[in-house]
Design an enzyme around this catalytic site. Structure first.
Site, mmCIF file in Angstrom:
data_model
loop_
_atom_site.group_PDB
_atom_site.id
_atom_site.type_symbol
_atom_site.label_atom_id
_atom_site.label_comp_id
_atom_site.label_asym_id
_atom_site.label_seq_id
_atom_site.Cartn_x
_atom_site.Cartn_y
_atom_site.Cartn_z
ATOM 1 N N ASN A 1 -51.551 49.553 -113.951
ATOM 2 C CA ASN A 1 -52.721 49.019 -114.656
ATOM 3 C C ASN A 1 -53.495 48.055 -113.768
ATOM 4 O OD1 ASN A 1 -50.343 48.752 -117.185
ATOM 5 N ND2 ASN A 1 -51.913 50.310 -117.228
ATOM 6 N N TYR A 2 -52.772 47.178 -113.074
ATOM 7 C CA TYR A 2 -53.417 46.175 -112.232
ATOM 8 C C TYR A 2 -54.146 46.831 -111.055
ATOM 9 C CZ TYR A 2 -49.782 43.619 -114.752
ATOM 10 O OH TYR A 2 -48.953 43.129 -115.733
ATOM 11 N N ASP B 1 -46.944 45.102 -107.839
ATOM 12 C CA ASP B 1 -45.774 44.241 -108.012
ATOM 13 C C ASP B 1 -45.355 43.561 -106.711
ATOM 14 O OD1 ASP B 1 -45.526 44.724 -110.696
ATOM 15 O OD2 ASP B 1 -43.839 46.099 -110.530
ATOM 16 N N HIS C 1 -48.591 46.765 -116.430
ATOM 17 C CA HIS C 1 -47.654 47.035 -115.345
ATOM 18 C C HIS C 1 -48.459 47.349 -114.091
ATOM 19 C CE1 HIS C 1 -43.690 46.714 -117.045
ATOM 20 N NE2 HIS C 1 -44.016 47.478 -118.093
ATOM 21 N N GLY D 1 -42.581 34.122 -113.627
ATOM 22 C CA GLY D 1 -43.511 35.210 -113.884
ATOM 23 C C GLY D 1 -43.771 35.450 -115.351
#
Length: 265
Positions: free
Chosen positions: A133-134, A160, A130, A87
């Site tokens: 934000n996505y 996530d 993080h 990642g």
């Protein structure tokens, strides 16, 4: 024994999606070795090892990837592996000499699983970010919360773990299956923005059809309906109600001893 018993993976230690993906695959029987940093990365929220649930079911070893001998040690591990979980930001594995082309030169059947926030290319590909934000970029954050209030961050479940780890795990399993047939590995490139957008497919469809209005807290499953919400009980605890279908709504009213007109709509 699990469905992935016999599969060997190398996971590069990280935060968020990589350890979650590793946990899922290991729980299904994969033999995974995690490569940790020799020093803490300073990323994420530090959790004592005994409570680091996502690190379960696999062994780890610390290797300094800034040293040539460290990279070579990892490469020897990858020669015997079926897949990678990493990642890092775009280009990091390539700069280390552990990118797909370099690895395939030693092990052409290896599945190269990688996950980023914004994708490997594009204007935001190298920007830090993080979960929130996505999922904000694709509209998920906007959709979650109560009417006339700011959006509610849904922990880091949507970006996530849902849009990142689960999509990466699914892609890796599919690629492992294909590699078993062809003998050729491939890159599984999971971006959390893409995965989160995919998770929003149903919400987008309902909005396009007119079943939702796009405003927070005014629709059936976002606290906009009295029959799909959370309420405080007389003893100070909480109860969730989800009586969307007519037959379940009728039973709710019957058990409450109420009629529709008795409810604050």
């Amino acid at each position: 024994m699990g469905p992935l018993s016999g599969v060997k993976m190398v996971e590069f230690g990280g935060i968020g999606p990589p350890p979650m993906c590793g946990m899922l695959l290991a729980d299904m029987g994969a033999d995974i070795l995690r490569i940790d940093r020799t020093q803490p990365s300073g990323l994420g929220l530090p959790v004592p090892a005994r409570y680091s649930v996502m690190d379960r079911s696999r062994c780890s070893v610390a290797i300094d990837l800034k040293k040539t001998e460290g990279v070579e040690a990892v490469m020897r591990l990858l020669e015997q592996a079926d897949g990678i979980i990493e990642g890092f930001r775009p280009g990091v594995m390539e700069r280390l000499g552990l990118g797909p082309e370099a690895v395939w030169a030693r092990n052409p059947r290896l599945v190269f699983g990688r996950v980023t926030g914004w994708g490997q290319t594009g204007p935001l590909s190298h920007a830090a970010g993080h979960d929130i934000n996505y999922i904000s970029l694709i509209g998920a954050t906007h959709a979650i919360g109560r009417r006339d209030q700011l959006p509610t961050p849904p922990l880091n479940l949507v970006g996530d773990f849902g849009g990142g780890a689960l999509y990466l795990a699914l892609g890796i399993v599919a690629a492992l299956y294909e590699a078993k047939q062809s003998g050729q590995g491939q890159v599984v490139d999971a971006a959390m923005t893409d995965g989160a957008a995919s998770l929003m497919a149903s919400a987008y469809g309902m909005y396009a059809s007119g079943l939702t209005n796009g405003r927070r807290g005014e629709n059936i499953v976002d606290s906009g309906s009295h029959f799909y919400d959370v309420y405080e009980t007389a003893d100070g605890k909480l109860i969730s109600i989800a009586s969307i279908e007519a037959k379940f709504y009728a039973e709710l009213l019957q058990r409450l001893g109420m009629e529709d007109e008795d409810l604050p709509l």
